[in-house]
Scaffold this motif. Structure first.
Motif, PDB file in Angstrom:
ATOM      1  N   LEU A 237      -3.353  -3.780   8.267  1.00 13.88           N
ATOM      2  CA  LEU A 237      -2.306  -4.461   7.502  1.00 13.88           C
ATOM      3  C   LEU A 237      -1.750  -5.678   8.223  1.00 13.88           C
ATOM      4  O   LEU A 237      -1.169  -6.548   7.574  1.00 13.88           O
TER       5      LEU A 237
ATOM      6  N   GLY B  49       1.246   4.110  15.379  1.00 18.47           N
ATOM      7  CA  GLY B  49       1.744   2.757  15.196  1.00 18.47           C
ATOM      8  C   GLY B  49       3.042   2.710  14.430  1.00 18.47           C
ATOM      9  O   GLY B  49       3.773   3.695  14.327  1.00 18.47           O
ATOM     10  N   GLY B  50       3.324   1.556  13.839  1.00 26.02           N
ATOM     11  CA  GLY B  50       4.554   1.378  13.090  1.00 26.02           C
ATOM     12  C   GLY B  50       5.756   1.580  13.987  1.00 26.02           C
ATOM     13  O   GLY B  50       5.791   1.156  15.131  1.00 26.02           O
TER      14      GLY B  50
ATOM     15  N   ASN C 273      -5.026   6.597   4.948  1.00 25.56           N
ATOM     16  CA  ASN C 273      -4.587   7.558   3.931  1.00 25.56           C
ATOM     17  C   ASN C 273      -5.850   8.193   3.373  1.00 25.56           C
ATOM     18  O   ASN C 273      -6.538   7.611   2.538  1.00 25.56           O
TER      19      ASN C 273
ATOM     20  N   ASN D  18      -1.571  -3.714  14.076  1.00 24.25           N
ATOM     21  CA  ASN D  18      -0.418  -2.817  13.999  1.00 24.25           C
ATOM     22  C   ASN D  18       0.400  -3.158  12.749  1.00 24.25           C
ATOM     23  O   ASN D  18       1.077  -4.176  12.710  1.00 24.25           O
ATOM     24  N   PRO D  19       0.215  -2.315  11.711  1.00 26.94           N
ATOM     25  CA  PRO D  19      -0.484  -1.034  11.761  1.00 26.94           C
ATOM     26  C   PRO D  19      -1.911  -1.100  11.189  1.00 26.94           C
ATOM     27  O   PRO D  19      -2.238  -1.973  10.403  1.00 26.94           O
ATOM     28  N   LEU D  20      -2.695  -0.119  11.637  1.00 29.11           N
ATOM     29  CA  LEU D  20      -3.923   0.247  10.936  1.00 29.11           C
ATOM     30  C   LEU D  20      -3.541   1.481  10.126  1.00 29.11           C
ATOM     31  O   LEU D  20      -3.259   2.528  10.692  1.00 29.11           O
ATOM     32  N   ARG D  21      -3.512   1.308   8.803  1.00 30.85           N
ATOM     33  CA  ARG D  21      -3.025   2.408   7.955  1.00 30.85           C
ATOM     34  C   ARG D  21      -4.198   3.244   7.460  1.00 30.85           C
ATOM     35  O   ARG D  21      -5.212   2.711   7.011  1.00 30.85           O
TER      36      ARG D  21
ATOM     37  N   ARG E 256       0.826  -1.197   0.000  1.00 31.87           N
ATOM     38  CA  ARG E 256       0.000   0.000   0.000  1.00 31.87           C
ATOM     39  C   ARG E 256       0.864   1.251   0.000  1.00 31.87           C
ATOM     40  O   ARG E 256       2.016   1.240   0.451  1.00 31.87           O
TER      41      ARG E 256
ATOM     42  N   GLN F 290      -0.532   7.337   7.299  1.00 30.58           N
ATOM     43  CA  GLN F 290      -0.303   7.383   8.736  1.00 30.58           C
ATOM     44  C   GLN F 290      -0.654   6.035   9.342  1.00 30.58           C
ATOM     45  O   GLN F 290      -1.717   5.476   9.067  1.00 30.58           O
ATOM     46  N   GLU F 291       0.234   5.504  10.158  1.00 31.37           N
ATOM     47  CA  GLU F 291       0.018   4.199  10.758  1.00 31.37           C
ATOM     48  C   GLU F 291      -0.348   4.338  12.231  1.00 31.37           C
ATOM     49  O   GLU F 291       0.290   5.084  12.976  1.00 31.37           O
TER      50      GLU F 291
END
Length: 730
Positions: A718, A633-634, A711, A706-709, A608, A612-613
């Motif tokens: 993810l 996250g991330g 955009n 982790n993460p929930l992305r 993807r 922002q994560e």
């Protein structure tokens, strides 16, 4: 272990029963010997309270105690009394309770120790006491309690030393520690914080701190409550009483013992490291609409300012007028620590203030009036800070005014005209001000009876020292925001979000494979990045071709929780040929690092675009149950540790508040050229993740995305980790 019927216990401690309990006008003291310091303290407290005129003594060995005749048992009383205060050893208490019931007595205080605090035998003894209370329809405080002081009615069965008559006031207090109840009562009395009720519940065999809290919320004389907790026994009821207090407009201020590192628990996922016991307690109190403080001094000061303030500020903008330049510096520092703003005076205010200041003075907020104090004589009995405060309170850019007062006299002066007139004028300024006005002493000095009378006559309250004052005002501002936010609506804990069952359940205890976790999320409505579980290099190539671009490939096994740690993740795999090679690479690494792992295959999913994560996770707290954590996250999860917590369930509105609490919240709004997140879509995704966690049931240990992305309006999980544990109720 013996059990006590919950509904039956509640029936003897409901607020209507407690009104009679705390209003007892006749008391039988059982077991008081002439040499007992407890008994002497009790009699002294009853005398200082003045509201109990009928005190009788019960003792089988003495004909009289403290010059008063005795009877051998409660059964020998000629008529019932309102309360029995029991001062015998724990081995005799059960018999005394039976005597009380036979004598038609409905209330008892049990001083004795040797119960739940002493081990298994003591716990059994405490359960027997509770069962007896229910059987005999007796409201019992204790055991291991010092009693209570009802300052409004002058009822003070309090078995520790006190030297002055109780000061009545608007603060109710309940303590789970007798020694802290005593110490805090003395601090409150010395600083002019009067009370309706000051109660020590001891071991809470029958009457608990939450029972007393419920009573205080309904008590017309109580405007604020101070609560000292050693543990939280009934979390659902805590939330219910928090809502009840908010609806009644009564702030609850809590000191909860136990912030130590030893209280922190760890978990396999990042979420568990952030959702420590104490952090969860913080979150729970916020959700319940309560203010948590850091010390018993803060407890008294904060409950005091709530109780004595007819008006609360509408925001965090503070105006300050004081006669000390050093004080201005201290206040500015404390304001920053406590989240209070010090806006510049508006132009018209500055002009009015400047007209009364010498040319060398700086018209700042905080305002130092020292120069003005020497600049001119005043036509009325005031000091500099009084006159300039009267001007500054009109400023349209502040939400409240704060002034650090010069010390008040301990005793009435030979010529009291100035101080008494001055206090009258200050009272008029405070009453007429368009914003709330708060006053404090310079340091945490005791307030003498004379100074207390000056304040009371003019409807003023003096906070104890500038440090506690500004800290308390920070708590007040935060509580007002909590009250307003919670008033907008919160989910009903009795009606949690619907939780679908996972179509493919994971293990009853242990780590779920990622495909099992993905199925759980999908069933709950969580947007998840597409993926294919492949079991051969050819299938990996076909999946990569199907997605038509670079892919991520991850090992899928219940035995491997953190896949990247053993080389089980490859990102940016370019095409089908690369995917075919990557499949073998991943399996070889896993075989080398975790040779016994039961591998289900490899997950292939499209890469993807950057976004922002966030980390979104749920862990299970031993007291409060499932707890949601949301944070950056991330890579940021380890660096910033920027997390907001809530006890489940939550709704999307509450999640929006969680996101706003993050230090990195600006990143979600498109800071530094990034694309702003669709916060509505993000909030709904977080709610769906919490729904997935609840669907696991009592066996849930951790669920972490982790993460929930995010955009823009695209929100996708993810990666997911789920762990479960075998519980007795699962």
């Amino acid at each position: 272990m013996l059990t006590v019927d919950y509904a039956a216990r509640r029936s003897i401690v409901e607020p209507a029963r407690l009104r009679r309990f705390f209003g007892a006008r006749s008391i039988a003291v059982v077991g008081a010997s002439p040499s007992s310091s407890w008994a002497r303290n009790l009699l002294n407290s009853l005398e200082l309270g003045g509201g109990v005129k009928d005190v009788r003594f019960v003792h089988p060995k003495y004909d009289e105690v403290f010059g008063k005749p005795t009877v051998p048992t409660l059964r020998d009383l000629t008529e019932p009394v309102d309360m029995a205060y029991i001062m015998v050893g724990s081995n005799r208490v059960d018999g005394i309770l039976a005597d009380a019931a036979a004598a038609r007595i409905k209330n008892a205080v049990v001083l004795a120790s040797g119960y739940g605090e002493t081990g298994a035998d003591g716990r059994d003894r405490q359960h027997r006491l509770a069962r007896s209370a229910v059987e005999f329809d007796l409201t019992v405080m204790g055991p291991n309690t010092i009693g209570f002081i009802n300052a409004v009615d002058g009822v003070a069965p309090w078995a520790v030393a006190t030297e002055t008559a109780p000061v009545a006031g608007p603060v109710g207090a309940v303590f789970e520690s007798g020694s802290m109840a005593r110490a805090t009562y003395q601090f409150a009395q010395a600083h002019g914080v009067g009370s309706t009720l000051w109660a020590s519940v001891g071991n809470s065999a029958v009457l608990t701190s939450l029972d007393v809290l419920d009573y205080l919320i309904e008590d017309d004389n109580t405007r604020a409550v101070a609560l000292f907790l050693e543990t939280v026994r009934e979390p659902d009821r805590l939330f219910a009483l928090g809502r009840k207090a908010l609806e009644a407009g009564k702030p609850i201020v809590v000191y909860k013992a136990g912030r130590s590192e030893e209280g922190m628990r760890s978990a396999m996922a990042h979420t568990g490291a952030m959702a420590t016991d104490d952090a969860v307690v913080d979150a729970a109190f916020r959700q319940a609409g309560m203010v948590r403080v850091e010390s018993i001094e803060e407890l008294v000061a904060t409950a005091g300012v709530f109780g004595y303030s007819p008006r609360l500020p509408r925001g965090r903008r503070m105006g300050v007028v004081t006669s000390s330049g050093g004080g201005c510096n201290i206040i500015a520092d404390l304001a920053a620590v406590n989240g209070l703003a010090l806006p510049a005076w508006q132009q018209d205010t500055s002009a009015r203030l400047a007209a009364h200041l010498p040319e060398f003075a700086s018209v700042l907020n905080p305002l130092d009036t020292t120069g003005f104090g020497h600049a001119r004589a005043r036509p009325r009995p005031t000091k500099a800070e009084d006159d300039l405060m009267e001007i500054a309170v009109e400023d349209a850019g502040i939400d409240f005014m704060f002034s650090m007062m010069t010390p008040l006299p301990d005793e009435r002066p030979a010529d009291p005209a100035f101080i008494e007139s001055r206090m009258g004028i200050i009272g008029e300024i405070v009453t007429a001000a368009p914003v709330p006005v708060f006053l404090s002493s310079n340091t945490c000095l005791d307030v003498s009876p004379y100074a207390r009378s000056l304040l009371a006559q003019n409807d003023l309250f003096l906070l104890p020292g500038v440090d506690l004052a500004v800290t308390a005002l920070g708590h007040v501002a935060r509580w007002v925001e909590q009250r307003d936010a919670l008033a907008a609506g919160t989910p009903d804990a009795a009606d949690p979000p619907a939780a679908a069952s996972a179509p493919a359940a994971g293990p009853a205890a242990g780590t779920w494979a990622e495909d099992e976790g993905r199925a759980l999320l999908t069933a709950a409505g969580v947007p998840v990045v597409p993926a294919r579980l492949v079991t051969s290099a050819a299938e990996a190539a076909a999946a990569a071709a199907e997605f038509g671009g670079p892919v991520a490939m991850k090992i899928c096994s219940r035995a491997i929780a953190h896949k990247s740690d053993i080389g089980g993740v490859l990102l940016g795999v370019a095409d089908a040929d690369a995917a075919e090679t990557a499949y073998g690479t991943i399996l070889a690494r896993v075989a080398r690092e975790v040779p016994a792992a039961d591998v289900r295959g490899v997950l292939v999913s499209p890469m993807r675009e950057p976004g922002q994560e966030l980390l979104v996770g749920v862990t299970v707290d031993a007291t409060f149950g499932p707890v949601l954590a949301v944070g950056l996250g991330g890579v940021w999860v380890e660096v910033m540790k920027d997390t907001s917590l809530r006890v489940l369930p939550v709704d999307a509105r509450e999640v929006r508040r969680m996101l706003a609490e993050l230090k990195g919240a600006a990143l979600l709004h498109g800071a530094r050229g990034g694309r702003a997140a669709d916060l509505d879509a993000l909030s709904e995704a977080v709610v769906a993740i919490s729904r997935a966690a609840l669907s696991v049931g009592p066996g849930l240990d951790t669920l972490e995305v982790n993460p929930l992305r995010v955009n823009g309006d695209r929100v996708e999980a993810l990666d997911v980790l789920v762990t479960t544990t075998a519980r007795e109720d699962s």
